[in-house]
Design a protein around this motif. Structure first.
Motif, PDB file in Angstrom:
ATOM      1  N   ASN A  97      48.935  45.411  27.943  1.00  0.00           N
ATOM      2  CA  ASN A  97      47.526  45.036  28.751  1.00  0.00           C
ATOM      3  C   ASN A  97      47.430  43.450  28.695  1.00  0.00           C
ATOM      4  O   ASN A  97      46.540  43.022  29.390  1.00  0.00           O
ATOM      5  N   LYS A 100      46.012  41.664  31.852  1.00  0.00           N
ATOM      6  CA  LYS A 100      44.901  42.210  32.273  1.00  0.00           C
ATOM      7  C   LYS A 100      43.659  41.135  32.388  1.00  0.00           C
ATOM      8  O   LYS A 100      43.676  40.613  31.323  1.00  0.00           O
ATOM      9  N   PRO A 203      40.154  46.465  28.809  1.00  0.00           N
ATOM     10  CA  PRO A 203      41.033  46.106  30.212  1.00  0.00           C
ATOM     11  C   PRO A 203      40.437  46.509  31.349  1.00  0.00           C
ATOM     12  O   PRO A 203      40.301  47.930  31.568  1.00  0.00           O
ATOM     13  N   ASP A 209      45.624  52.603  37.677  1.00  0.00           N
ATOM     14  CA  ASP A 209      45.589  52.902  36.403  1.00  0.00           C
ATOM     15  C   ASP A 209      44.854  54.228  36.054  1.00  0.00           C
ATOM     16  O   ASP A 209      45.323  54.801  34.988  1.00  0.00           O
TER      17      ASP A 209
END
Length: 354
Positions: A97, A100, A203, A209
């Motif tokens: 992540n 992000k 995130p 996602d």
């Protein structure tokens, strides 16, 4: 991916970014730009290392004829070792992540109005820090307290596409309980109080996602509360979304438009669902390996802000400094760097074991 694969990926992205048609899709261009910035230090360090190794070989070859080249060879060899170490660090497996952006929530906890005031102080700290490093911020939802603090506030923090680090790389360590020790503005006898504020960092999820089935949502609208301008408090513009399978509830009332509040609430919901899925996966994969700097239990105290001593302490890595006033003004780099370094050392140790 090995080094050759990363170099090949970098070249491919560079070629795609040179294609004007790619920039017609802003989301794609932003995604490619962030990955390109992420790979750039690896490729540039590799190129410099290759060049240094070539110069070193030449200097060693000429050292027998001229002593000056022997000294140059020693200097180049030290530089080569430094580049190898840097490249080794850059190639350590990263948090998936790290590139992000984040949704950051600050919530008043124990301490009543004083806690709400400190929540406002933390919010200003994060906003000023973001300004220093060139991130964009957007307040998604906020519930002010009577004395000018916040009962809770939610902010989106975004990095520029050209930046090598994503926001998560730094702000992921902020999640947890932040304790403050100071004489509250509400205290008439000058006694030091201890109160706490909770910070939640997730995130920010993209549509790819987390897929949300509209049938899994219960959406309620209601009249906004608190201070506001024309149309606020007079129309049903506030939105509350309940994700039925998980019971997660998100509400937004900052915008005048019901549609805008719904969009903001969905952003927060996607990020929370992504964080829940990742925490479940992490727990299933390695429940016994809780990192020193990536605690799953957000109720643990992570940091203390002591006003009388102008001291800030991070309890996870033993960091301590006496520049609290500067930190609260946004100078958070050294604090976050101590946590970044600790995580890197942990990942290096894990990579050497495997």
């Amino acid at each position: 991916m090995n080094l050759d694969d990363l170099i090949s990926e970098y070249a491919g992205i560079e070629e795609r970014l040179a294609d004007p048609s790619v920039h017609a899709d802003q989301n794609l261009a932003r995604k490619l730009g962030k990955r390109y910035a992420e790979l750039r230090p690896i490729v540039e360090t590799h190129r410099e290392l290759s060049s240094t190794e070539g110069d070193l070989a030449t200097a060693r070859e000429l050292a027998g004829e001229d002593a000056a080249f022997a000294a140059e060879a020693e200097e180049l060899d030290r530089h080569r070792e430094g580049l190898e170490e840097r490249l080794r660090h850059l190639l350590v497996p990263r948090d998936p992540n790290d590139a992000k952006d984040v949704i950051l929530e600050v919530k008043a906890g124990e301490g009543g109005e004083e806690s709400a005031l400190f929540a406002g102080d933390l919010l200003r700290m994060y906003l000023r820090y973001a300004e220093r490093v060139g991130w964009k911020t957007e307040v998604l939802d906020a519930h002010p307290s009577d004395l000018g603090g916040y009962k809770d506030v939610t902010v989106a923090v975004k990095a520029r596409a050209s930046q090598e680090e994503g926001v998560w790389t730094r702000l992921k360590f902020e999640g947890g309980v932040h304790r403050v020790q100071r004489v509250p503005a509400t205290e008439s006898q000058g006694r030091i109080h201890t109160s706490a504020v909770g910070v939640l960092v997730t995130p920010e999820a993209e549509d790819v996602d987390v897929q949300i089935d509209p049938n899994d949502l219960r959406i309620d609208v209601y009249r906004s509360s608190g201070p506001g301008g024309q149309s606020v408090n007079t129309t049903d513009s506030a939105v509350r979304i309940t994700h039925l399978p998980t019971g997660v509830v998100v509400s937004c009332q900052n915008e005048k438009s019901q549609l805008q509040n719904k969009e903001q609430a969905l952003r927060i919901l996607r990020s929370r669902l992504l964080a829940m899925a990742q925490e479940e996966a992490d727990a299933a994969a390695a429940a016994e390996r809780k990192s020193q700097v990536r605690t799953v239990d957000r109720s643990e105290r992570v940091r203390t802000y002591n006003y009388p001593e102008n001291r800030i302490s991070d309890h996870r890595v033993g960091y301590k400094a006496y520049n609290l006033d500067q930190v609260l003004d946004g100078d958070l780099h050294n604090v976050t760097q101590a946590l970044v370094d600790a995580e890197l050392e942990r990942r290096l140790a894990e990579a050497q074991k495997s």
